[in-house]
Design a protein around this motif. Sequence first.
Motif, PDB file in Angstrom:
ATOM      1  N   ILE A 175       0.854  -1.189   0.000  1.00 45.13           N
ATOM      2  CA  ILE A 175       0.000   0.000   0.000  1.00 45.13           C
ATOM      3  C   ILE A 175       0.886   1.234   0.000  1.00 45.13           C
ATOM      4  CG2 ILE A 175      -1.799   1.291   1.199  1.00 45.13           C
ATOM      5  CD1 ILE A 175      -2.593  -1.341   2.600  1.00 45.13           C
ATOM      6  N   ALA A 177       0.611   5.363   0.031  1.00 51.63           N
ATOM      7  CA  ALA A 177      -0.400   6.389   0.296  1.00 51.63           C
ATOM      8  C   ALA A 177       0.230   7.635   0.887  1.00 51.63           C
ATOM      9  CB  ALA A 177      -1.474   5.854   1.245  1.00 51.63           C
ATOM     10  N   LEU A 181      -4.151   9.521   4.244  1.00 49.32           N
ATOM     11  CA  LEU A 181      -4.703   8.222   4.640  1.00 49.32           C
ATOM     12  C   LEU A 181      -4.262   7.852   6.049  1.00 49.32           C
ATOM     13  CD1 LEU A 181      -6.324   5.687   3.498  1.00 49.32           C
ATOM     14  CD2 LEU A 181      -4.066   4.626   3.373  1.00 49.32           C
ATOM     15  N   ALA A 203      -8.577   0.711  -3.505  1.00 49.02           N
ATOM     16  CA  ALA A 203      -8.008   2.018  -3.156  1.00 49.02           C
ATOM     17  C   ALA A 203      -9.118   3.007  -2.814  1.00 49.02           C
ATOM     18  CB  ALA A 203      -7.152   2.548  -4.306  1.00 49.02           C
ATOM     19  N   VAL A 242      -4.028   6.927  -2.746  1.00 49.03           N
ATOM     20  CA  VAL A 242      -3.794   5.525  -2.385  1.00 49.03           C
ATOM     21  C   VAL A 242      -3.519   4.718  -3.648  1.00 49.03           C
ATOM     22  CG1 VAL A 242      -4.738   3.430  -1.344  1.00 49.03           C
ATOM     23  CG2 VAL A 242      -5.321   5.671  -0.378  1.00 49.03           C
TER      24      VAL A 242
END
Length: 275
Positions: A175, A177, A181, A203, A242
Amino acid sequence: MHPWLRAQMVLSCWELVGRILGTSKDDVSDDDDPDDSSLHSPLFWSRDLEKHPYGEFSFAVIKGNEVIEDHSQVETGREATFVGVYDGHGGPDASRYISRRLFRNFIISYFVFAHGWYKASRTIGDAYMKEPEYNADPRFRRYYLPLPEPFQRPLLTPEPSLHRRVLQPSDGFVIFASDGLWENLTNQQAVDIVNKHQRAGIARKLIKRALKEAAKKRQMNFDELLRVPDATRRNFHDDITVVVIFVDHDLLEKGASVPELSVRGFGEVKVCHPM
């Protein structure tokens, strides 16, 4: 009017509207809204699922600043996948500049994947935290509060920090981001969401969960948060970008015959043809 006071006035108005209409805090789980259709707005952009040679990826962005400061890209090729998430600070100039130039320079100077994973994270811009004389310069004081005490060595650096990880059979996804987030979700919460749901649109689902958490902090519900005007939205949540990269291990040795793509946040998917 000071931006903070304006934000408080907007928040009070939304709370009053909520009481009048009988709305309540949004505590509905993600399972009750599987398609996240409420995120369809000019503030939001996504690509639910695209392919790279070693798997698939999901990509989404929502604007929090009046002028978006997050810039981002995914570049896929036959031998590598490049992901860039550039979180602007104090404006979009540095992140926009890097999004236009970093990948090209990266390809020229350093080629990656080799069944591993490389990650670089540092700051470009914010000169006032890199050299003491910049912090004292009146031109920078217009945009930043001066540091309370002079510093003896740089607080930030543009030199990249490189980490290499050889992928293990248990590695299923990564992930990437911006902090929009992570201000609202922990690492474990994000991982649990990805593990629990299908790939397509994941996402977007992470962004929606982060927005729900941001709304709860303000004692609002999710729909109220989406209706906050652009001019004051940053007081409720940051830009959020994301990218979830899935790794299919059966493809690592043989790769997949997929088009090379160039995908940028709030941009179109471009199919790249080798020269």
